[in-house]
Structures are given as C-alpha cells and as structure tokens.
Design an enzyme around this catalytic site. Structure first.
Site, mmCIF file in Angstrom:
data_model
loop_
_atom_site.group_PDB
_atom_site.id
_atom_site.type_symbol
_atom_site.label_atom_id
_atom_site.label_comp_id
_atom_site.label_asym_id
_atom_site.label_seq_id
_atom_site.Cartn_x
_atom_site.Cartn_y
_atom_site.Cartn_z
ATOM 1 N N ASP A 82 -10.664 3.342 4.414
ATOM 2 C CA ASP A 82 -11.181 1.970 4.338
ATOM 3 C C ASP A 82 -12.699 1.955 4.177
ATOM 4 O OD1 ASP A 82 -9.437 -0.255 4.426
ATOM 5 O OD2 ASP A 82 -8.915 0.170 6.515
ATOM 6 N N GLN A 113 -4.455 -1.289 9.618
ATOM 7 C CA GLN A 113 -4.515 -2.625 9.027
ATOM 8 C C GLN A 113 -5.124 -3.623 10.020
ATOM 9 O OE1 GLN A 113 -3.843 -3.308 5.886
ATOM 10 N NE2 GLN A 113 -4.071 -5.516 5.997
ATOM 11 N N LYS A 123 0.844 -1.210 0.000
ATOM 12 C CA LYS A 123 0.000 0.000 0.000
ATOM 13 C C LYS A 123 0.873 1.253 0.000
ATOM 14 C CE LYS A 123 -3.881 -2.417 2.144
ATOM 15 N NZ LYS A 123 -4.647 -2.781 3.359
HETATM 16 N N1 GUN Z 1 -7.187 -6.540 6.298
HETATM 17 C C1 GUN Z 1 -7.596 -7.252 5.224
HETATM 18 N N2 GUN Z 1 -8.208 -6.446 4.324
HETATM 19 C C2 GUN Z 1 -8.172 -5.209 4.856
HETATM 20 C C3 GUN Z 1 -8.645 -3.950 4.388
HETATM 21 O O1 GUN Z 1 -9.227 -3.813 3.299
HETATM 22 N N3 GUN Z 1 -8.407 -2.903 5.211
HETATM 23 C C4 GUN Z 1 -7.782 -3.037 6.420
HETATM 24 N N4 GUN Z 1 -7.611 -1.941 7.166
HETATM 25 N N5 GUN Z 1 -7.348 -4.188 6.876
HETATM 26 C C5 GUN Z 1 -7.532 -5.270 6.090
#
Ligand code: GUN
Length: 316
Positions: free
Chosen positions: A139, A116, A72
């Site tokens: 998110d 995350q 990311k």
């Molecule tokens: N863990 C797995 N997928 C995601 C996501 O799309 N966002 C976040 N913050 N954590 C994740």
C-alpha cells in the site's frame, strides 16, 4: 492559415458551446493493458522463480471493503500472483491483528501484505500500518515508504512502493498529457487523506506541477477549482464538484466512490464530480465506475511485483 484568435480572454478560457464533450479517460482499458503487461512478466517466472505472493487482510464484513478485497485477490490470480485473503472477525483486538501481521512479515514466501482500511474502531490502525514490514508494504502507507516517496526525485519514484490510487492517477495523467507533460501545470487536489490526497499532492509536485491541496475548511472551493489545469477529486462527497466550477479544458480525475441509494432500493456508484455537467466543460475526465478504480487494483499488482523483486532479487 487559420484565423487569429479573438482578442480578450485566451482562447482556451472561452467555453465554446459547439465544442465536443470531454475525452473519456478509460481507466478500465488502461488498467487492462497494464495488467496484461504484468501478467506477461509474471508468466516468464513460472518454473524459474518463486511465485509472487500477496496476502490481503480483511477485518469484519464491511460490504464495500469485502468487494474491494475480493477484486484484489481475483486480479492477482489473473496475473499469476498468489493473492489470498486473510479473513478476520471485526471483534479482533489490536494485539491479535499485530500478531497476524508479524506472522506474515516473518513468512518469506509472502512478498506483499495489505490490510484493508477502514479498520474497526477498537483497532489502532496506525500501529497496524507501522507494523507491516516496509519491504512488504504494497500500500505504501508505512511511514518509511511515505518518507521515501516524499523525498524522492522523479526517476527514483519508479522503484518505490507508492500508494496505489495516486499512482494510478499519475499513470492516467501520463496517458492524457504524455510522460513529461505535467510540468508547470496547476494541479488541485481535493481531499487530504493519507490514502489519496496527501500522496497525490507529493507525486504531482514530483512531476513539477504547481500543487494546491484543498479540503473541507478551504474557503471558496469553487474559486480554487477554477484555477486547476488538473483536478483530482478525492473527498467522498457525491457530485460536490459542479461543471461550472471547472476551467474549460481541465483534466478531471474523479476518485470518489460514493454509493447512492436509489428510489428502487438499489445502490449506484457515483463520483465526487457532477459528471453530466463536467463532461461538457472538461478536456478529459474519468467516469465512475471505470476510471480510477481499476487503476488502483493494477497499481497494487505493480507494487506487489516491485516488493517481490526487491525481496527475492528476481527481476520481474
Ligand atoms: N481502503 C480504501 N482504499 C484503500 C487502499 O488503497 N488500501 C487499503 N489498504 N485500504 C483501502
């Protein structure tokens, strides 16, 4: 003139052994094109407006999560977004993590915040997600953003912060079926997580699909899947969906990211769909890796720029 279809089952329901394998939905290529478009838009800001800034908070050293957050941050940089990591120990308390989130909320130069998941068990994840400022919630997990998404009509969805994986899936479905091609289709979503299943179902409903959400307690999963024109599999069980469950010609999006141990001790990434079987039955299918995953990251960048535009008033 072509020969009339034989009587009996509708032609589309008859598996044709000579039929070509499914079209591969190349999420990697679609995401690359999408990111290039974003990079161009961010490039136009240089010298004229503040740099969009994303902060990705990672707690602990869960190997898959660390890989995801590094990707990311890297992709953000490639687009021209300042995408730094905030790395925290896995012993952190809820209060200390909330303090970090509040600091990022209060920093005007930060436009997007992502924490995350999963978080360690001692941390109240709900409290964390509810503390991220809704305007910086890239998110789309804050209840205010979830509520906005669920109640939105389709054009309004364009301006909202929407969970990245389902938004990426929607883009891929647009590639296969066209912008208005989803209305009336029966979409089956396997999985009811807040990250994928529930928002995916809401978005598909917004596209006028008939939506079924199936999960671990669903009876006759194979029978439910057989009715799907569109299948989104997001349950985290390697190879759960078998080829002979699918309706011939169905569009299959595989969100599964299961790391399977190999005989040589290595790990292989595999989806929730038995790909080798499904590819002979589906009309179009995403591979794992290289399908939905890259779209998730691209949509995070889209959300970051949506958040940036709303906070700064700078069109991007
Ligand atoms: N863990 C797995 N997928 C995601 C996501 O799309 N966002 C976040 N913050 N954590 C994740």
């Amino acid at each position: 003139m072509s020969a009339p279809a034989p009587l009996g089952k509708p032609a589309a329901m008859v598996p044709d052994p000579a039929r070509a394998a499914a079209t591969l939905i190349d999420g990697k290529a679609v995401a690359a094109r999408y990111r290039a478009g974003l990079a161009e838009r961010v490039g136009a800001l240089v010298g004229a407006a503040p740099t969009p800034r994303l902060r990705v908070v990672i707690v602990g050293d869960h190997p898959a999560s660390r890989t995801y957050v590094r990707t990311k941050a890297r992709v953000a940089g490639e687009i021209g977004i300042d995408g730094g990591l905030v790395e925290l120990p896995d012993t952190i308390t809820t209060d200390d993590l909330l303090a970090v989130v509040r600091e990022l909320n209060d920093e005007p130069a930060v436009h997007g915040i992502l924490v995350q998941l999963p978080l360690p068990p001692q941390v109240d994840a709900t409290a964390v997600l509810e503390t991220i400022h809704p305007a910086k919630d890239v998110d789309g997990f804050h209840p205010l953003n979830v509520g906005r998404m669920v109640t939105a009509t389709r054009p309004a969805v364009e301006d909202l912060l929407i969970p990245c994986t389902p938004l990426g899936c929607l883009h891929l479905l647009g590639e296969v079926h066209g912008a208005d091609g989803l209305a009336g289709k029966h979409a089956v979503v396997l999985g009811r997580s807040n990250i994928v299943g529930k928002p995916m179902a809401a978005l598909l409903l917004g596209e006028d699909c008939t939506v079924t959400t199936a999960h671990s307690k669903t009876r006759d999963l194979a029978g439910v899947v057989a009715a799907a024109d569109i299948l989104v599999a997001a349950v985290g069980r390697a190879g759960l969906v078998r080829g002979d469950w699918l309706r011939p010609g169905a569009t299959v999006l595989d969100v599964g990211m299961n790391r399977i141990e190999q005989a040589d001790g290595g790990k292989r990434l595999t989806g929730d769909v038995a790909f080798d079987e499904a590819v002979a039955v589906a009309g179009a299918i995403t591979p794992v890796p290289g399908g939905v995953g890259p779209m998730t990251v691209a949509m995070l960048m889209r959300n970051t720029l949506t958040a940036y535009a709303r906070q700064t008033g700078v069109a991007v």
